[in-house]
Design an enzyme around this catalytic site. Structure first.
Site, short mmCIF file in Angstrom:
data_model
loop_
_atom_site.label_atom_id
_atom_site.label_comp_id
_atom_site.label_asym_id
_atom_site.label_seq_id
_atom_site.Cartn_x
_atom_site.Cartn_y
_atom_site.Cartn_z
N LYS A 108 0.80 -1.23 0.00
CA LYS A 108 0.00 0.00 0.00
C LYS A 108 0.84 1.28 0.00
O LYS A 108 0.52 2.24 -0.70
CB LYS A 108 -0.97 0.00 1.18
CG LYS A 108 -2.03 -1.09 1.09
CD LYS A 108 -2.97 -1.04 2.27
CE LYS A 108 -3.97 -2.18 2.21
NZ LYS A 108 -4.94 -2.15 3.32
N ASP A 122 -9.47 2.28 2.25
CA ASP A 122 -9.53 1.49 3.49
C ASP A 122 -10.28 2.20 4.60
O ASP A 122 -11.10 1.61 5.29
CB ASP A 122 -8.11 1.18 3.99
CG ASP A 122 -7.54 -0.09 3.38
OD1 ASP A 122 -8.33 -0.92 2.89
OD2 ASP A 122 -6.32 -0.24 3.41
#
Length: 264
Positions: free
Chosen positions: A73, A110
């Site tokens: 990420k 997220d």
């Protein structure tokens, strides 16, 4: 989707390891419900090979984009051609759209997925004293989303404390009135506790936080989806806490991911 044909649009998820991911199942359920001719394929990409993999995916004309998870990420931020404002703010990317010319556009979803998962379970983060274990990509997104949701205070902890401090510094620039801390010793004072580290995926992992401080009245949440009941959640349940598993976080962001990748 019942049959893969030459018309099927291809998407992916990049992770290392890959066996634990639940995204293909959730994506395919969405594709079935929406009547989308698409498939999402798991790619086991190690950190040293992910840039080469992306170069190959740029050349695949029927490839629409991918989801990035642990450990990609934060590095994905610099591998994309451009990123959304939220991704730049958080410092990480978890969803990438491939444009028609091969350019990769990154987003971070997220945090909103976690907050919406909480709300869907009847847990309102507004006014809560909150605690996030971790300072990586998922943790940063969750921390920013909790700040935006109106928590009363936010504690961020990490094995490397300087990373937690750096994250709090970034959050303070956007939310200057939020009470921030990096002190792991105030865990017992929290209302909402979130593990956004990878600790708990393996049976021999250490606990991500001091479970002796957990007690009735607290909500303990996970980002990990496999196993569903991590050692942390088991300890929290035994301590009388309300537990919140990792799957709702994915379920609540998968539609946003599909929209970003152009599947919807």
């Amino acid at each position: 989707m019942t049959t893969i044909t030459g018309h099927t649009r291809v998407y992916g998820i990049l992770a290392d390891p890959i066996h634990h991911v639940k995204t293909p199942q959730v994506f395919h359920a969405l594709a079935r419900d929406e009547g989308i001719d698409a498939i999402l394929v798991p790619f086991h990409a190690r950190p040293e090979g992910v840039a080469r993999l992306m170069d190959g995916l740029r050349a695949a004309e029927n490839f629409g984009g991918f989801i990035a998870t642990v450990p990609h990420k934060t590095t994905m931020l610099n591998l994309c051609d451009t990123v959304t404002e939220e991704a730049a703010q958080v410092g990480a990317v978890n969803c990438v759209r491939r444009e028609a010319d091969g350019r990769m556009v990154g987003a971070m979803l997220d945090g909103i997925g976690f907050v919406e998962g909480l709300r869907g379970a009847g847990i309102a983060p507004e006014g809560m004293r909150s605690y996030v274990a971790g300072a990586g990509g998922a943790a940063s997104a969750v921390a920013f989303a909790l700040a935006g949701a109106g928590v009363k205070s936010l504690t961020v902890t990490n094995r490397t404390r300087s990373k937690a401090e750096a994250l709090c510094t970034r959050i303070a620039q956007t939310y200057p009135n939020l009470t921030l801390s990096t002190d792991p010793l105030d865990l017992a004072e929290q209302d909402l506790i979130m593990n956004a580290t990878s600790l708990g995926m393996k049976p021999d992992d250490a606990m991500p936080l001091d479970t002796s401080q957990l007690h009735t009245g607290q909500v303990v949440a996970e980002a990990i989806m496999d196993p569903e009941m991590t050692p942390l959640l088991k300890a929290a349940k035994a301590a009388g806490c309300r537990i919140h598993t990792g799957l709702p976080m994915l379920q609540n962001q998968i539609r946003l991911m599909a929209q970003h990748m152009g599947a919807l």
